[in-house]
Motif scaffolding. Structure first.
Motif, PDB file in Angstrom:
ATOM      1  N   LEU A 158       0.822  -1.223   0.000  1.00  0.00           N
ATOM      2  CA  LEU A 158       0.000   0.000   0.000  1.00  0.00           C
ATOM      3  C   LEU A 158       0.852   1.269   0.000  1.00  0.00           C
ATOM      4  O   LEU A 158       0.329   2.378  -0.042  1.00  0.00           O
ATOM      5  N   TYR A 196      -7.766 -10.559   0.203  1.00  0.00           N
ATOM      6  CA  TYR A 196      -7.397 -10.060  -1.127  1.00  0.00           C
ATOM      7  C   TYR A 196      -5.885 -10.026  -1.346  1.00  0.00           C
ATOM      8  O   TYR A 196      -5.393 -10.505  -2.352  1.00  0.00           O
ATOM      9  N   CYS A 197      -5.181  -9.426  -0.392  1.00  0.00           N
ATOM     10  CA  CYS A 197      -3.767  -9.132  -0.621  1.00  0.00           C
ATOM     11  C   CYS A 197      -2.899 -10.271  -0.086  1.00  0.00           C
ATOM     12  O   CYS A 197      -2.046 -10.071   0.777  1.00  0.00           O
ATOM     13  N   PRO A 202      -2.111 -11.746  -4.973  1.00  0.00           N
ATOM     14  CA  PRO A 202      -3.076 -10.718  -4.578  1.00  0.00           C
ATOM     15  C   PRO A 202      -4.156 -10.541  -5.640  1.00  0.00           C
ATOM     16  O   PRO A 202      -3.870 -10.569  -6.836  1.00  0.00           O
ATOM     17  N   CYS A 204      -5.966  -8.043  -6.938  1.00  0.00           N
ATOM     18  CA  CYS A 204      -6.128  -6.593  -7.082  1.00  0.00           C
ATOM     19  C   CYS A 204      -7.414  -6.251  -7.837  1.00  0.00           C
ATOM     20  O   CYS A 204      -8.017  -5.206  -7.594  1.00  0.00           O
ATOM     21  N   CYS A 207      -9.994  -6.044  -5.230  1.00  0.00           N
ATOM     22  CA  CYS A 207      -9.623  -5.407  -3.956  1.00  0.00           C
ATOM     23  C   CYS A 207     -10.302  -4.036  -3.796  1.00  0.00           C
ATOM     24  O   CYS A 207     -10.246  -3.206  -4.714  1.00  0.00           O
ATOM     25  N   CYS A 213      -4.066   2.147  -4.094  1.00  0.00           N
ATOM     26  CA  CYS A 213      -2.877   1.337  -3.863  1.00  0.00           C
ATOM     27  C   CYS A 213      -1.873   1.471  -5.009  1.00  0.00           C
ATOM     28  O   CYS A 213      -2.208   1.167  -6.164  1.00  0.00           O
ATOM     29  N   SER A 215       0.486  -0.395  -5.700  1.00  0.00           N
ATOM     30  CA  SER A 215       0.913  -1.707  -6.226  1.00  0.00           C
ATOM     31  C   SER A 215      -0.188  -2.418  -6.997  1.00  0.00           C
ATOM     32  O   SER A 215       0.029  -3.536  -7.469  1.00  0.00           O
TER      33      SER A 215
HETATM   34  S1  SF4 Z   1      -4.695  -3.459  -4.799  1.00  0.00           S
HETATM   35 FE1  SF4 Z   1      -2.933  -3.287  -3.389  1.00  0.00          FE
HETATM   36  S2  SF4 Z   1      -3.773  -3.848  -1.385  1.00  0.00           S
HETATM   37 FE2  SF4 Z   1      -5.239  -4.561  -2.928  1.00  0.00          FE
HETATM   38  S3  SF4 Z   1      -4.651  -6.695  -3.348  1.00  0.00           S
HETATM   39 FE3  SF4 Z   1      -3.593  -5.421  -4.852  1.00  0.00          FE
HETATM   40  S4  SF4 Z   1      -1.569  -5.002  -3.940  1.00  0.00           S
HETATM   41 FE4  SF4 Z   1      -2.904  -5.710  -2.295  1.00  0.00          FE
END
Ligand code: SF4
Length: 219
Positions: A158, A196-197, A202, A204, A207, A213, A215
């Protein structure tokens, strides 16, 4: 995501907290123990190192029936306690620490598990993570943020910390999250990490934090 100022990061973190509160309204520890018992919280948290919550819960269901007081743990023969916690892994060390912590609680704290960070950190086998769990989950005190393997992974993804050392990660998170939410925040990140992560893959796409985020889609 462009470089953030401290204020921007606090605001983004506040949005993260708000979203996660809605998504996980029941976020709290999954360890099962009497929520009014600091002793049970301490023992369950020591046992949870490198072990799943489900496994700890299986073990403590019987353990907390057999050992009811600080004296019970302090006076237990090492081999007996080892046998009783064996399936949690690292059982020799965990049994040793539980017995030594209970003995110190008896000797130095009148038999009551202390309710301050400084005092808890004097107990064998207790570092900030365990102390934070006891303080937040039993005493309702926000002295820090619990940093476990999920919190380490998720807070890095994050973009809330660049550190890998748990103490430094905790310091970062304490700077972005209001103190009254320190305890809850770690539960929220842990729930996000499980749902989720995840470490391996992950999700995403689904999410709820994808838009906040750095990432997202890149892990
Ligand atoms: S969006 Fe970010 S917090 Fe959500 S699963 Fe992907 S890497 Fe993890």
């Amino acid at each position: 995501m462009p470089r953030e100022s401290s204020e921007q990061r606090k605001k983004r973190t506040a949005r993260i907290v708000a979203i996660l509160k809605k998504r996980f309204p029941d976020a709290q520890t999954r360890l099962t123990y009497d929520r009014s018992s600091a002793l049970q919280s301490l023992v369950a948290t020591i046992l949870s190192a490198q072990c799943t919550d489900d496994r700890v819960n299986v073990v403590t269901r019987e353990l907390f029936t057999k050992y009811r007081t600080v004296e019970d743990f302090a006076n237990a023969p090492q081999e007996q306690l080892e046998a009783d916690v064996r399936t949690c892994g690292f059982y020799r060390n965990k049994a040793k620490n539980i017995r030594a912590a209970a003995a110190k609680v008896l000797r130095d704290f009148g038999g009551a598990v202390p309710d301050t960070m400084d005092a808890l950190l004097t107990l064998p086998g207790v570092a900030r993570k365990t102390a934070n769990c006891v303080l937040s989950n039993v005493y309702g005190k926000n002295e820090g943020v619990v940093v476990d393997t999920h919190v380490i992974r998720v807070s890095a993804r994050l973009g809330l910390t660049k550190h890998t050392d748990p103490v430094k990660i905790e310091r970062d998170l304490m700077a972005w999250v209001p103190r009254n939410e320190w305890g809850l925040f770690s539960h929220l990140l842990i729930f996000l990490g499980r749902a989720y992560c995840t470490a391996r893959k992950p999700n995403c796409a689904d999410c709820p934090l994808a838009k906040l985020c750095p990432s997202a889609g890149k892990v």
